[in-house]
Motif scaffolding. Sequence first.
Motif, PDB file in Angstrom:
ATOM      1  N   PRO A 490     -55.028  51.548-112.544  1.00  0.00           N
ATOM      2  CA  PRO A 490     -54.524  52.229-111.332  1.00  0.00           C
ATOM      3  C   PRO A 490     -54.256  53.706-111.626  1.00  0.00           C
ATOM      4  N   ARG A 491     -54.401  54.532-110.610  1.00  0.00           N
ATOM      5  CA  ARG A 491     -54.225  55.971-110.805  1.00  0.00           C
ATOM      6  C   ARG A 491     -52.800  56.313-111.205  1.00  0.00           C
ATOM      7  N   SER A 492     -51.860  55.467-110.819  1.00  0.00           N
ATOM      8  CA  SER A 492     -50.477  55.741-111.199  1.00  0.00           C
ATOM      9  C   SER A 492     -50.296  55.730-112.714  1.00  0.00           C
ATOM     10  N   ALA A 493     -51.113  54.942-113.436  1.00  0.00           N
ATOM     11  CA  ALA A 493     -51.042  54.924-114.894  1.00  0.00           C
ATOM     12  C   ALA A 493     -51.460  56.278-115.462  1.00  0.00           C
ATOM     13  N   GLY A 495     -51.332  59.067-113.763  1.00  0.00           N
ATOM     14  CA  GLY A 495     -50.325  60.025-113.319  1.00  0.00           C
ATOM     15  C   GLY A 495     -49.116  60.039-114.236  1.00  0.00           C
ATOM     16  N   THR A 496     -48.681  58.860-114.654  1.00  0.00           N
ATOM     17  CA  THR A 496     -47.550  58.771-115.581  1.00  0.00           C
ATOM     18  C   THR A 496     -47.880  59.455-116.900  1.00  0.00           C
ATOM     19  N   LEU A 628     -47.274  72.281-114.586  1.00  0.00           N
ATOM     20  CA  LEU A 628     -48.477  72.009-113.782  1.00  0.00           C
ATOM     21  C   LEU A 628     -49.037  70.630-114.103  1.00  0.00           C
ATOM     22  N   PHE A 629     -49.026  70.261-115.387  1.00  0.00           N
ATOM     23  CA  PHE A 629     -49.442  68.905-115.768  1.00  0.00           C
ATOM     24  C   PHE A 629     -48.557  67.869-115.080  1.00  0.00           C
ATOM     25  N   GLY A 634     -48.071  63.811-110.778  1.00  0.00           N
ATOM     26  CA  GLY A 634     -47.520  63.267-109.540  1.00  0.00           C
ATOM     27  C   GLY A 634     -48.572  63.138-108.457  1.00  0.00           C
ATOM     28  N   MET A 635     -49.464  64.140-108.356  1.00  0.00           N
ATOM     29  CA  MET A 635     -50.537  64.081-107.344  1.00  0.00           C
ATOM     30  C   MET A 635     -51.494  62.927-107.618  1.00  0.00           C
ATOM     31  N   VAL A 636     -51.817  62.713-108.892  1.00  0.00           N
ATOM     32  CA  VAL A 636     -52.709  61.595-109.236  1.00  0.00           C
ATOM     33  C   VAL A 636     -52.052  60.266-108.876  1.00  0.00           C
ATOM     34  N   SER A 637     -50.761  60.149-109.162  1.00  0.00           N
ATOM     35  CA  SER A 637     -50.044  58.918-108.797  1.00  0.00           C
ATOM     36  C   SER A 637     -50.013  58.745-107.283  1.00  0.00           C
TER      37      SER A 637
END
Length: 661
Positions: A490-493, A495-496, A628-629, A634-637
Amino acid sequence: MIVELGHYALILALAASLIQSVIPALGAYRGDARMMEVGQSSSLGVFLLLAFAFSALTVAYVTSDFSVLNVYENSHSAKPMLYKITGVWGNHEGSMLLWVLILAFFGALVASFGRDLPPSLRANVLSVQAWILTAFLAFILFTSNPFARLFPAPFEGQDLNPILQDVGLAIHPPLLYLGYVGFSIAFSFAVAALMDGKIDAAWARWVRPWTLTAWIFLTLGISMGSYWAYYELGWGGWWFWDPVENASFMPWLSGTALLHSAVVMEKRSALKVWTILLAILTFSLSLLGTFLVRSGVLTSVHAFATDPSRGVFILMILCIFIGGSLALFAFRASTLESGGLFQPVSREGALVLNNLFLTTAAATVLIGTLYPLLLEMVTGEKISVGAPFFNLTFGPLMVPLLLAVPFGPLLAWKRGDIAGATQRLYWAVGAALLTAIIAIALTQGTEVLASLGLGLGVWLLIGSLTDLAERANFRKAGLSKGFARLKGLPRSAFGTTLAHFGLGVTVIGIVCVSAFETEIVTSMEPGGTREAGGYEIRFDGMSKRQGPNFSEEVGTFTVLDAGRALGTMESARRLYTARQMPTTEAGIRTNWFSQLYISLGDSAANGGATVVRIWYKPWVTLIWIGTLFMAFGGMVSLADRRLRVGAPAARKSLHASGAKA
């Protein structure tokens, strides 16, 4: 005429928000669907009215309509067009109008994209948003009217504060307000859920995207503000622990805790009471920041207003919303179920530890910020709490938190294996120790704490990547299957990982610039040279220039490396004609991640020697690159389908969750 229409739109927005604040909530109480639907149309109407009012004020600035008091006090016909536009929110009245516009914008977003929410919850959320909006619209109309007229109209304006005549004004306040005000949605969800008496994992899933959005904007806003102060004020620092800086940092800390707490609530249906409380406290800290900036209790380059009557009005708003929400929380807390249980050593336990340190850090900053104000109010004694206090209290709280960050994603839910997680982090441990040892050797043991800090930063960098590497399992699965596994995560992974990686980058930047920067304060004459950071800086002389609404003296410097010219730098002293206010424009040259920074002082009476401050700041840009990272993480999550508000594929599951609630 456009100004009067803007004022009228502001009054209509107040009337519409009053309707929105009552009817949807009453409809939710009675179970009347038609009354609940009023919240959607009224929230969109309020946003359109406020957008028109804001546009009307912008037109007044662009056309230099000095019959408007706000334009007269904060603009000038010779001011560049960019600063005429940004000047709209470069003052108390205009910035409050932007504040309520963003508040209405978030309400309109909930009305537009929250159709999958249970009707009663959505109605209550929109009503709570309208309560906040009504209070601040009343504050604007009764104490801070941006459309007040002047008769007769002056021929020329007083110009904008020179410090604000910078591109940073176009970026920093809007981003900061999107973060500050964005947390109002989490607050409204919390109060609405307390009113409904229904708080479950589905609630956490609904509130997380809004909280994450606000956190992203607040991260970017604080970062941009830090860099703006760094290059504009000429002090050479990136963070000053200014009370108003702290006012934006506190909701960021509690908002970060809220994000992590909401994860536990969504996954395990645990920490319900704590998550609701964090949602209330985070926006309460945002309101506190608004009070500090606009009440006149603080003297700061960030402060807008010095009128005590405005401060009393905002203080009343604080008491009503903070006190009222906490009273409702106290009344309802005993009825909330505790939720799922988990072992202390687990992913939930790691997130609870994260919350403990973050909220304690926020409390520490709060005490250091408010204590001087309270002491002066009680005893009349004036003291200042500066960097030494915050460094000695905030820093030690962060070290154990940063050490624990890589463990969280590697622990299992409900019951984890700390020994197994430690084994999977051996590469991170080895890299951190090696970095610290090399740094100690290079500094000959004179910077042990800084060397350990660099090791901590590398620990975060490698530790954050370990979770993805473990999930891919390249060693056993091979490259092709490993990348296939990564693609399926998942993208949240991701993002974290990006957010934690960015935290490590920022830590390295902070350690390097704090421990290894070089500062030289000297007098230089044309042709003179000084050495900083391995570079030779030659002062070529001063020249005069005329800007659109300022005059400036510009110092030109040549940067040499082993006698070879690398380029020139310019630093200036400006005098803005209308306000007769001086400013300093620092000269900055970036070489990879490090910077040379030059600021001018006074010149000798005979025009010879000039006081010059030169800094060499190693790896300083990593501070902002890291943020920025974090924001990009956060945006990816946020792009994860499970967090996408109104995603078609998620509608069925959300309806199911709503039905269970």
